[in-house]
Design an enzyme around this catalytic site. Structure first.
Site, mmCIF file in Angstrom:
data_model
loop_
_atom_site.group_PDB
_atom_site.id
_atom_site.type_symbol
_atom_site.label_atom_id
_atom_site.label_comp_id
_atom_site.label_asym_id
_atom_site.label_seq_id
_atom_site.Cartn_x
_atom_site.Cartn_y
_atom_site.Cartn_z
ATOM 1 N N GLY A 98 -5.686 21.289 27.075
ATOM 2 C CA GLY A 98 -5.808 20.474 28.509
ATOM 3 C C GLY A 98 -5.432 20.634 29.447
ATOM 4 N N PRO B 111 -10.977 17.492 36.989
ATOM 5 C CG PRO B 111 -12.285 15.722 35.984
ATOM 6 C CD PRO B 111 -10.740 16.791 36.385
ATOM 7 C CB SER C 128 -5.796 26.816 42.595
ATOM 8 O OG SER C 128 -7.162 27.314 42.255
ATOM 9 C CB CYS D 230 0.405 28.211 27.472
ATOM 10 S SG CYS D 230 1.129 27.887 26.716
ATOM 11 C CG ASP E 174 -27.504 50.003 41.561
ATOM 12 O OD1 ASP E 174 -28.664 49.827 41.824
ATOM 13 O OD2 ASP E 174 -27.231 50.946 41.878
ATOM 14 C CD GLU F 169 -7.030 31.768 30.515
ATOM 15 O OE1 GLU F 169 -5.596 31.815 30.902
ATOM 16 O OE2 GLU F 169 -7.249 30.674 29.432
ATOM 17 C CG HIS G 102 -10.033 37.887 42.317
ATOM 18 N ND1 HIS G 102 -8.999 39.370 41.879
ATOM 19 C CD2 HIS G 102 -9.395 38.950 43.605
ATOM 20 C CE1 HIS G 102 -9.133 40.237 42.325
ATOM 21 N NE2 HIS G 102 -9.432 40.241 43.503
#
Lengths: 273, 393
Positions: B136, B140, B144, B244, B342, B369, B372
């Site tokens: 955890g 909410p 980031s 982690c 496609d 995690e 991008h």
């Protein structure tokens, strides 16, 4: 309904070391092209260098599984033996990962035919003092089916083929095999060679612990000379190998008016209905 | 008889660099995925469940917490861990997520920052799969930016009191234990919360279009009382959760290649068998161009992942290396899934093919995690020396 017929086999010879418990269980294994690997023929022979994946022959896997179960039930040592080229050692390590204790690789140098393989395997079975021998009914590549009976003949012991399980009970080895009436339970009170069909148990998977143990296991590499086996000449020559004929193109029918034709073809040509 | 149909795309023969042990582990997991996961994954997704037999099998194979040593853990290399993630994710990203969370996010912090008692108590049962763990960190309002988390712990003398909520927690509802990051006197600390602790609940989040075979939950702490010996003693601050995440992101950089390979395989097979204008579509230049691009990107991703694994195993890595591999490999996997869809034409949207499932999964993997974009900022900071996460420079 399956009928079970009880058969008692008289074996020609018992193993000297047969002790009933804590048996030395030999499992004969062969590394074959994986059943899904593409087989390429060049110059009339299978080109082994193009086989992408080699695996333990599937019937041998059932023999190994049964041997492991027997070892777990009555104690003992499982000796995995193969006769083949260097690459076959990987298969022995795979066997160790699921629980094989002793790994024996017999070099196939000078081996010309299956009788040579049988001689070497039988000599190794003796050398390592096995009390019982398990193997697959046939290898998935050559489908010769001669290893089990051939090894039994050389050892002068009974051979039970097409078995699905082997158990040790009350000083006897019992096994299940198909019969014309269903299945039959065969018992031996001595040594024997058991050639496995698809077994009744699920094959176990390796696990990380087994893989790490297997990595440390030493493979005993021996030759025909070490076994004192004179291979001799071979009367058999493999002249050529050919791939199966290409499958004929499928036929396509569209529209309800073709139903009688399709049914007729399925019945008379494909023999599926 | 075992099914052994899968032959992996390995254009540069990268897997020949694996040790025998790593190859055996690969084959073990690969065979299991072929036999047990791929035939059942669509049903698991439709039902929205993580099949419990997969937990049991992962424990029996002994792959959970792969690179951790001692306390009943496998003690494999990071390379082996990467290979395991790749093989699992060829089945489904949800399956790999389960293993990532268990190993890298729940077991790892106990293994690295826990007390001897905590390690002995939790790790063997987590390695065997008997106890599921979750992690955890995200809240909410703080994804980031976890440093501003609200969840807090108070020292009440003989116990800690936790209050707050975590969100997007893989395995949350099915977990026996949660490793929860909360602020104690303003400092981020790790706490082990057990399923039955008073004031703790983990309701499942429903309605996902992605990672449908994975359980995603909220963790709610309302005056949740936990004993004093449940705090991880050896770490303070964001270093704890980020350690982690580095391991989990490493696993993802390999895992995404599994999804990409599954999509490539399906696209190749489909293109070879689909006839349009009297010829297989694989014979047309536009389709070949797409397949060649997929192979190119997968091969580059494999080399990146393998070299990163060597760096992990030799201890010569920096977090930016992991950011690059996670970002790149998930990015190309997602794009490969889209191009594969496609090539499949309309068939690409059916669950008869794995394409749309992998594509939808990878949308999550791209975000979790470290998104991008965040990974780009990590690399941007590495290049320029200027952090661009926040305006408060």
């Amino acid at each position: 309904m399956k009928l079970v017929r009880l058969v008692k086999l008289k074996h020609k010879k018992t193993f000297e070391r047969h002790r009933g418990e804590n048996m030395n269980i030999a499992v004969l294994l062969k590394q074959v092209p994986d059943t899904t690997a593409k087989i390429t023929i060049s110059a009339g022979k299978v080109d082994e260098s193009l086989v992408s994946k080699w695996s333990m022959s599937p019937y041998d896997e059932y023999a190994l599984e049964s041997g492991l179960q027997m070892k777990e039930a009555s104690g003992g040592v499982l000796i995995a033996i193969t006769c083949g080229p260097e690459r076959a050692k990987k298969m022995l390590t795979d066997a160790a990962a699921v629980g094989a204790d002793t790994l024996v690789h017999i070099s196939d140098e000078g081996v010309k035919d299956s009788t040579h393989v049988q001689k070497l395997l039988a000599a190794a079975v003796k050398k390592f003092g096995a009390d019982i021998v398990l193997c697959g009914k046939q290898a998935a590549d050559t489908n010769g089916g001669s290893t089990g009976p051939g090894v039994a003949e050389i050892l002068e012991v009974a051979c039970v083929t097409l078995v699905s399980e082997v158990n040790y009970e009350d000083g006897k080895i019992t096994t299940i095999r198909p019969s014309s009436m269903g299945t039959e339970k065969v018992s031996l009170n001595g040594m024997g060679v058991f050639a496995f069909d698809k077994g009744s148990s699920e094959l176990r998977r390796p696990n990380v612990r087994g893989i790490m143990m297997a990595k440390k296991k030493v493979i005993e590499s021996i030759t025909s000379g070490d076994l004192g086996v004179e291979l001799g000449i071979s009367n058999i020559t493999l002249d050529s190998q050919t791939p199966p004929p290409a499958k004929a193109a499928g036929q396509k029918f569209e529209g309800a008016e073709h139903v009688p034709t399709v049914v007729s073809k399925l019945r008379n040509e494909a023999n599926v209905i | 008889m075992r099914i052994m149909a899968y032959e992996a795309l390995d254009f540069y023969d990268v897997d020949s660099l694996l040790s025998d042990e790593e190859r055996m582990v690969r084959d073990m997991v690969r065979d299991w995925v072929d036999e047990e996961v791929i035939p059942n994954i669509e049903k698991a997704c439709r039902d929205g469940v993580f099949p419990d037999e997969w937990r049991v099998a992962l424990g029996e194979m002994g792959v959970l917490g792969a690179p951790l040593k001692g306390y009943g853990c496998p003690g494999l290399s990071y390379t082996a861990y990467g290979v395991i993630c790749r093989e699992l994710e060829r089945g489904d990203s949800g399956l790999r997520s389960f293993a990532s969370v268990q190993g890298s996010l729940a077991m790892y912090p106990i293994w690295d920052f826990g007390s001897e008692e905590q390690k002995n108590h939790y790790l063997p049962k987590m390695a065997s799969g008997e106890w599921i763990g979750c992690f955890g960190l995200t809240e909410p309002d703080y994804g980031s930016n976890p440093g501003d988390m609200i969840t807090k712990a108070e020292d009440k003398g003989d116990h800690y009191l936790l209050n707050g909520a975590k969100m997007w927690i893989t395995n949350g509802t099915i977990a026996e234990i949660a490793v929860v990051w909360a602020k104690l006197d303003g400092v981020i600390r790790g706490f082990i919360v057990e399923k039955n602790d008073p004031g703790f609940s983990a309701p499942e989040m429903k309605g996902k279009h992605s990672l449908k075979a994975s359980v995603t939950s909220e963790l709610v702490f309302q005056d949740c009382k936990i004993p004093k010996d449940r705090m991880l003693p050896d770490v303070k601050g964001l270093r704890g959760p980020f350690s982690c995440l580095n391991n989990a992101r490493f696993g993802i950089s390999w895992g995404a290649l599994g999804s990409a390979q599954a999509c490539f395989d399906s696209a190749k097979d489909y293109a070879l068998s689909r006839i349009q204008f009297n010829h297989p579509i694989a014979s047309y230049q536009l389709v070949q161009n797409k397949l060649a691009w997929m192979l190119r990107e997968i091969t580059k991703g494999q080399l990146l992942a393998y070299h990163l694994a060597l760096k992990k195993d030799s201890g010569t890595w920096i977090p930016e290396h992991i950011s690059l591999a996670k970002m790149n490999n998930v990015d190309i996997a997602l794009e490969i899934a889209r191009v594969a869809r496609d090539i499949h034409g309309a068939n690409g949207i059916l669950d008869e093919y794995p394409i749309m499932r992998h594509m939808a999964n990878l949308e999550s993997v791209k975000t979790y995690e470290g998104t991008h974009d965040i990974h780009n900022l990590i690399i941007g900071r590495h290049i320029t020396g200027i952090q661009a996460f926040t305006r408060e420079v």
